[in-house]
Design a protein around this motif. Structure first.
Motif, PDB file in Angstrom:
ATOM      1  N   SER A  44       0.814  -1.216   0.000  1.00 31.94           N
ATOM      2  CA  SER A  44       0.000   0.000   0.000  1.00 31.94           C
ATOM      3  C   SER A  44       0.848   1.267   0.000  1.00 31.94           C
ATOM      4  O   SER A  44       0.350   2.357  -0.305  1.00 31.94           O
ATOM      5  CB  SER A  44      -0.925   0.019   1.219  1.00 31.94           C
ATOM      6  N   ARG A  48       0.499   5.336  -1.799  1.00 31.95           N
ATOM      7  CA  ARG A  48       0.589   6.448  -0.850  1.00 31.95           C
ATOM      8  C   ARG A  48       1.810   7.321  -1.134  1.00 31.95           C
ATOM      9  O   ARG A  48       1.720   8.556  -1.126  1.00 31.95           O
ATOM     10  CB  ARG A  48       0.644   5.927   0.586  1.00 31.95           C
ATOM     11  N   TRP A  52       1.802  11.258  -2.259  1.00 29.87           N
ATOM     12  CA  TRP A  52       2.123  12.247  -1.235  1.00 29.87           C
ATOM     13  C   TRP A  52       3.521  12.851  -1.297  1.00 29.87           C
ATOM     14  O   TRP A  52       3.740  13.949  -0.779  1.00 29.87           O
ATOM     15  CB  TRP A  52       1.914  11.630   0.157  1.00 29.87           C
ATOM     16  N   GLN A 239      -8.177   3.442  -1.667  1.00 29.48           N
ATOM     17  CA  GLN A 239      -7.950   3.856  -0.280  1.00 29.48           C
ATOM     18  C   GLN A 239      -6.963   5.020  -0.201  1.00 29.48           C
ATOM     19  O   GLN A 239      -7.146   5.943   0.607  1.00 29.48           O
ATOM     20  CB  GLN A 239      -7.435   2.667   0.533  1.00 29.48           C
ATOM     21  N   ALA A 240      -5.916   4.973  -1.039  1.00 22.06           N
ATOM     22  CA  ALA A 240      -4.912   6.038  -1.022  1.00 22.06           C
ATOM     23  C   ALA A 240      -5.511   7.363  -1.487  1.00 22.06           C
ATOM     24  O   ALA A 240      -5.263   8.418  -0.886  1.00 22.06           O
ATOM     25  CB  ALA A 240      -3.732   5.646  -1.910  1.00 22.06           C
ATOM     26  N   GLN A 242      -8.670   8.155  -1.369  1.00 15.66           N
ATOM     27  CA  GLN A 242      -9.645   8.574  -0.359  1.00 15.66           C
ATOM     28  C   GLN A 242      -8.942   9.207   0.835  1.00 15.66           C
ATOM     29  O   GLN A 242      -9.425  10.207   1.397  1.00 15.66           O
ATOM     30  CB  GLN A 242     -10.486   7.373   0.102  1.00 15.66           C
ATOM     31  N   GLU A 243      -7.809   8.639   1.233  1.00 11.98           N
ATOM     32  CA  GLU A 243      -7.027   9.224   2.317  1.00 11.98           C
ATOM     33  C   GLU A 243      -6.608  10.648   1.959  1.00 11.98           C
ATOM     34  O   GLU A 243      -6.691  11.568   2.785  1.00 11.98           O
ATOM     35  CB  GLU A 243      -5.778   8.370   2.592  1.00 11.98           C
ATOM     36  N   ALA A 244      -6.137  10.829   0.719  1.00 12.47           N
ATOM     37  CA  ALA A 244      -5.726  12.158   0.280  1.00 12.47           C
ATOM     38  C   ALA A 244      -6.903  13.138   0.326  1.00 12.47           C
ATOM     39  O   ALA A 244      -6.750  14.287   0.748  1.00 12.47           O
ATOM     40  CB  ALA A 244      -5.147  12.082  -1.130  1.00 12.47           C
ATOM     41  N   GLU A 245      -8.058  12.682  -0.100  1.00 12.81           N
ATOM     42  CA  GLU A 245      -9.244  13.537  -0.076  1.00 12.81           C
ATOM     43  C   GLU A 245      -9.637  13.886   1.356  1.00 12.81           C
ATOM     44  O   GLU A 245      -9.960  15.045   1.666  1.00 12.81           O
ATOM     45  CB  GLU A 245     -10.402  12.829  -0.781  1.00 12.81           C
ATOM     46  N   ASP A 246      -9.586  12.907   2.248  1.00 14.50           N
ATOM     47  CA  ASP A 246      -9.990  13.126   3.637  1.00 14.50           C
ATOM     48  C   ASP A 246      -9.043  14.077   4.376  1.00 14.50           C
ATOM     49  O   ASP A 246      -9.474  14.820   5.261  1.00 14.50           O
ATOM     50  CB  ASP A 246     -10.049  11.790   4.390  1.00 14.50           C
ATOM     51  N   LEU A 247      -7.754  14.038   4.026  1.00 14.41           N
ATOM     52  CA  LEU A 247      -6.762  14.848   4.746  1.00 14.41           C
ATOM     53  C   LEU A 247      -6.596  16.257   4.177  1.00 14.41           C
ATOM     54  O   LEU A 247      -5.955  17.104   4.795  1.00 14.41           O
ATOM     55  CB  LEU A 247      -5.402  14.135   4.742  1.00 14.41           C
TER      56      LEU A 247
END
Length: 380
Positions: A44, A48, A52, A239-240, A242-247
């Motif tokens: 994963s 990421r 990032w 997931q990666a 979505q993580e970027a969107e959430d943060l």
């Protein structure tokens, strides 16, 4: 294949520690070497890190490493590696190479041997008689020989990570997005402080700063070679992202201003900023540095002004630096960070830097002059 893989985040000379801090920030332990940051992580980490890492050039997957002083050793060592764990049955696997201080100095020969060895291994594992079809996803293999140690990697990024996808225009000597991000990360600027660049060019430094200020992943609007790999389940990419969107902190207010003497560069900066999804978040204005007006205390300037390397430019650059210094001497609370190859910068700016850092802007040796402002207590 084990749950963890070995990865390398490549870095421009002088930026290894910055890249290492970024990788640690994603939760991985690192080992720092010349031009690269090495770490072990779950699969994963490929999505990421590609999404990032702001200052790394590429993310490479390490397939194996061994000593090779003969072509036979290179062939057999390559063939012994588990290529089928990474390259799909129809995968394309072009091979590039480099050799430094090694017995096997002929890079084209090494590339051919590695290519043949991988093909033989894959044909045997996939039960093929004819040549590999190579019609599927791209797996760019690199054979790197250093002091007779062969390192075999696969590039996970595709186009270099400095290609964010927002640059629709540029000037004659554009600053790489990865370097621009590094210039910001090497300061202690925070989004609550005013930031300006009076030599903004195509706007790269300020666009990267805005992405940092709102914690927007730099790779959010581009594609990566490894998105097509069978090795990485689509769910991990989902997931990666979505993580970027959430943060992301899209509501984080920013006061960022860019100016340049050339009105064409201001138009390019505006276009690049819009393409980056920043809208009107950055204020752009055509202006010479002597007209720079500062209305707040405790702000920051991060700039990459002209170096004066072309014939006849040195005198004009001296004047620019003098004007810049004359403006800033009246604002001691401001922190100023300047990247330039002009060795007499401090003389014409009129002040010795608090700190200097050697960096390479492409192949140009530069200094990053850092002036730390005397902070004034701000009223609450």
């Amino acid at each position: 294949m084990s749950k963890h893989i070995k990865l390398i985040a490549t870095a421009a000379m002088g930026l290894e520690s910055v890249v290492a801090d970024e990788v640690r920030g994603l939760g991985y332990e690192v080992q720092v070497d010349n031009g690269k940051v090495i770490f072990e992580a779950p699969i994963s980490a490929i999505p990421r890190c590609n999404l990032w890492l702001r200052t790394a050039d590429r993310v490479k997957l390490v397939v194996g490493e061994f000593k090779a002083t003969t072509f036979d050793e290179l062939f057999e060592g390559t063939k012994a590696l588990p290529w089928e764990d990474f390259i799909s049955e129809d995968g394309q696997f072009p091979v590039s190479g480099k050799s430094v201080k090694s017995t096997l100095y002929s890079v084209p020969d090494c590339q051919k041997i590695v290519k043949k060895s991988i093909a033989e291994r894959l044909k045997r594992k996939y039960g093929m008689i004819s040549n590999m079809p190579e019609t599927g996803a791209m797996y760019k293999v690199e054979i790197s020989l250093l002091k007779d140690i062969a390192l075999l990697t696969i590039d996970t990024s595709g186009v270099g990570l400095h290609k964010r996808g927002y640059r629709v225009g540029q000037g004659e000597a554009p600053l790489k997005e990865t370097m621009a991000a590094a210039l910001v990360l090497l300061t202690n600027w925070r989004p609550e402080y005013t930031l300006a660049d009076p030599f903004c060019g195509s706007g790269t430094i300020l666009i990267e700063a805005a992405l940092i200020g709102q914690n927007i992943a730099p790779g959010f609007n581009r594609e990566f070679a490894s998105e097509e790999w069978q090795l990485i389940r689509p769910k991990l990419w989902d997931q990666a992202f979505q993580e970027a969107e959430d943060l992301a902190k899209y509501d984080q207010p920013l006061e960022i201003m860019g100016s340049d003497l050339d009105h064409k560069m201001i138009e390019i900066s505006k276009a690049n900023s819009l393409e980056a999804g920043l809208g009107d978040l950055i204020i752009w204005k055509q202006m010479q540095v002597s007209d720079l007006t500062i209305r707040r205390d405790n702000g920051y300037i991060i700039a990459n002004p002209p170096y004066g390397q072309r014939i006849g430019d040195e005198e004009s650059v001296q004047t620019i630096y003098q004007d810049f210094g004359n403006v800033m001497k009246n604002h001691p609370s401001w922190s100023v960070y300047v990247l330039t190859a002009f060795e007499a910068f401090e003389k014409y700016y009129g002040q010795s830097a608090t700190k200097k850092r050697k960096l390479f802007n492409g192949f140009i040796k530069t200094d990053y002059y850092q002036y730390f402002g005397k902070k004034i207590r701000e009223e609450s």
